[in-house]
Design an enzyme around this catalytic site. Structure first.
Site, PDB file in Angstrom:
ATOM      1  N   HIS A 168       0.848  -1.188   0.000  1.00  0.00           N
ATOM      2  CA  HIS A 168       0.000   0.000   0.000  1.00  0.00           C
ATOM      3  C   HIS A 168       0.884   1.239   0.000  1.00  0.00           C
ATOM      4  O   HIS A 168       0.668   2.181  -0.749  1.00  0.00           O
ATOM      5  CB  HIS A 168      -0.926   0.002   1.222  1.00  0.00           C
ATOM      6  CG  HIS A 168      -1.817   1.199   1.288  1.00  0.00           C
ATOM      7  ND1 HIS A 168      -1.366   2.437   1.708  1.00  0.00           N
ATOM      8  CD2 HIS A 168      -3.129   1.369   0.972  1.00  0.00           C
ATOM      9  CE1 HIS A 168      -2.362   3.305   1.644  1.00  0.00           C
ATOM     10  NE2 HIS A 168      -3.440   2.687   1.214  1.00  0.00           N
ATOM     11  N   GLY A 169       1.887   1.247   0.880  1.00  0.00           N
ATOM     12  CA  GLY A 169       2.879   2.311   0.888  1.00  0.00           C
ATOM     13  C   GLY A 169       2.580   3.478   1.803  1.00  0.00           C
ATOM     14  O   GLY A 169       3.466   4.290   2.077  1.00  0.00           O
ATOM     15  N   ASP A 170       1.332   3.582   2.305  1.00  0.00           N
ATOM     16  CA  ASP A 170       0.991   4.714   3.171  1.00  0.00           C
ATOM     17  C   ASP A 170      -0.177   4.345   4.090  1.00  0.00           C
ATOM     18  O   ASP A 170      -1.172   5.069   4.171  1.00  0.00           O
ATOM     19  CB  ASP A 170       0.636   5.936   2.320  1.00  0.00           C
ATOM     20  CG  ASP A 170       0.538   7.219   3.147  1.00  0.00           C
ATOM     21  OD1 ASP A 170       1.168   7.286   4.225  1.00  0.00           O
ATOM     22  OD2 ASP A 170      -0.179   8.153   2.719  1.00  0.00           O
ATOM     23  N   VAL A 171      -0.048   3.226   4.780  1.00  0.00           N
ATOM     24  CA  VAL A 171      -1.123   2.798   5.680  1.00  0.00           C
ATOM     25  C   VAL A 171      -1.082   3.648   6.950  1.00  0.00           C
ATOM     26  O   VAL A 171      -0.093   3.657   7.666  1.00  0.00           O
ATOM     27  CB  VAL A 171      -0.986   1.309   6.050  1.00  0.00           C
ATOM     28  CG1 VAL A 171      -2.096   0.920   7.032  1.00  0.00           C
ATOM     29  CG2 VAL A 171      -1.043   0.433   4.813  1.00  0.00           C
ATOM     30  N   ASN A 175      -6.371   6.218   6.186  1.00  0.00           N
ATOM     31  CA  ASN A 175      -6.361   5.571   4.879  1.00  0.00           C
ATOM     32  C   ASN A 175      -6.976   4.173   4.930  1.00  0.00           C
ATOM     33  O   ASN A 175      -6.963   3.453   3.922  1.00  0.00           O
ATOM     34  CB  ASN A 175      -4.934   5.485   4.314  1.00  0.00           C
ATOM     35  CG  ASN A 175      -4.588   6.682   3.459  1.00  0.00           C
ATOM     36  OD1 ASN A 175      -5.457   7.491   3.123  1.00  0.00           O
ATOM     37  ND2 ASN A 175      -3.321   6.818   3.095  1.00  0.00           N
TER      38      ASN A 175
END
Length: 283
Positions: A168-171, A175
């Site tokens: 995901h990269g930005d949990v 979000n």
């Protein structure tokens, strides 16, 4: 029904016509995209028009997940994404602040695990996790006193990646949203491929959470996330130390010293915990 001001409509108009959408709220503007709440075939939806490659490739990731752990994509082209809109009453941020931090972390971990399930070939255009950490390695060369230990841990992790997945990269707590009957689902992914451990680190680091630098919160949530993720305490702490340094480097690039300071405090907690475990570097 709320309708956006006419002067804000041109970016959305082609899609309102093409996909037969009815505006249902005020537009939301971010550096990388414009968003508009709409109705689509009677359903609550969100129209997102991208302005950069990160958002465009992130939209491919959303479609690739096919609604499993993430909001379902109804329509898509190279520039825009139409996805289901969260309408449930729950909020992980509110839970974390109202005595349900453990439950919020477990919900986020369960969502991450769904996103990481085996699937077919990943979307085109994803960045490697090695490239993703470039800002940390640059910061470590320029300000070694603040970044060297984090960078060393990151290098060790990147050289020993285990379960490589589309990340995901930005949990973080805003979000992963409440989609009512569909449960908790992720939105707004980045475009990165790498060790699954990366996706759990920001649950410990999120500077938007006012309690994030409290030692008691840190140690409790490390224990909760280490168990829920199956990473184990040491591996999670290493990812937290690596991610906190990377996040601090990004915030300093943006001139945000307040959030960078939060990350440095979390980094110090992670380094102390790793020293206590006798395991600062990954092999």
């Amino acid at each position: 029904m709320l309708v956006p001001f006419k002067e804000e409509m041109p970016v959305f108009e082609p899609y309102l016509n093409q996909w037969r959408l009815q505006p249902e709220g005020a537009p939301i503007h971010t550096p990388g995209s414009d968003l508009l709440p709409v109705r689509f075939e009677g359903r609550a939806a969100m129209l997102k028009v991208a302005h950069d490659d990160e958002e465009r490739i992130g939209a491919r990731v959303m479609a690739w997940w096919a609604g499993d752990g993430a909001a379902e994509v109804y329509r898509q082209d190279e520039q825009a994404l139409l996805m289901e809109r969260a309408t449930g009453p729950g909020s992980l941020m509110r839970m974390a602040l109202d005595g349900q931090d453990d439950e919020a972390s477990r919900i986020a971990c369960a969502t991450i695990a769904r996103l990481h399930r085996p699937r077919g070939a990943p979307p085109a255009g994803l960045a490697s996790l090695e490239d993703w950490f470039a800002a940390l390695f640059l910061a470590a060369r320029e300000v070694p006193a603040r970044f060297a230990e984090s960078a060393a841990i990151a290098r060790g992790l990147l050289g020993s990646q285990r379960d490589v997945v589309v990340l995901h990269g930005d949990v973080h707590h805003d979000n992963v949203l409440d989609f009512g009957p569909r449960g908790w689902l992720a939105i707004d992914p980045k475009r990165v491929l790498g060790d699954r451990g990366y996706d759990y680190a920001n649950l410990i680091c999120n500077p938007e959470l006012p309690t994030v630098t409290r030692p008691e919160r840190f140690h409790r949530q490390v224990a909760v996330v280490a168990e829920a993720s199956g990473l184990g305490t040491t591996r999670l702490l290493q990812w937290v130390a690596a991610y906190a340094g990377l996040s601090a480097a990004w915030f300093l690039e943006d001139g945000d010293e307040t959030y960078a300071d939060s990350d440095f405090q979390v980094l110090a907690l992670a380094l102390d915990a790793l020293a206590g475990n006798g395991a600062r570097h990954s092999g």
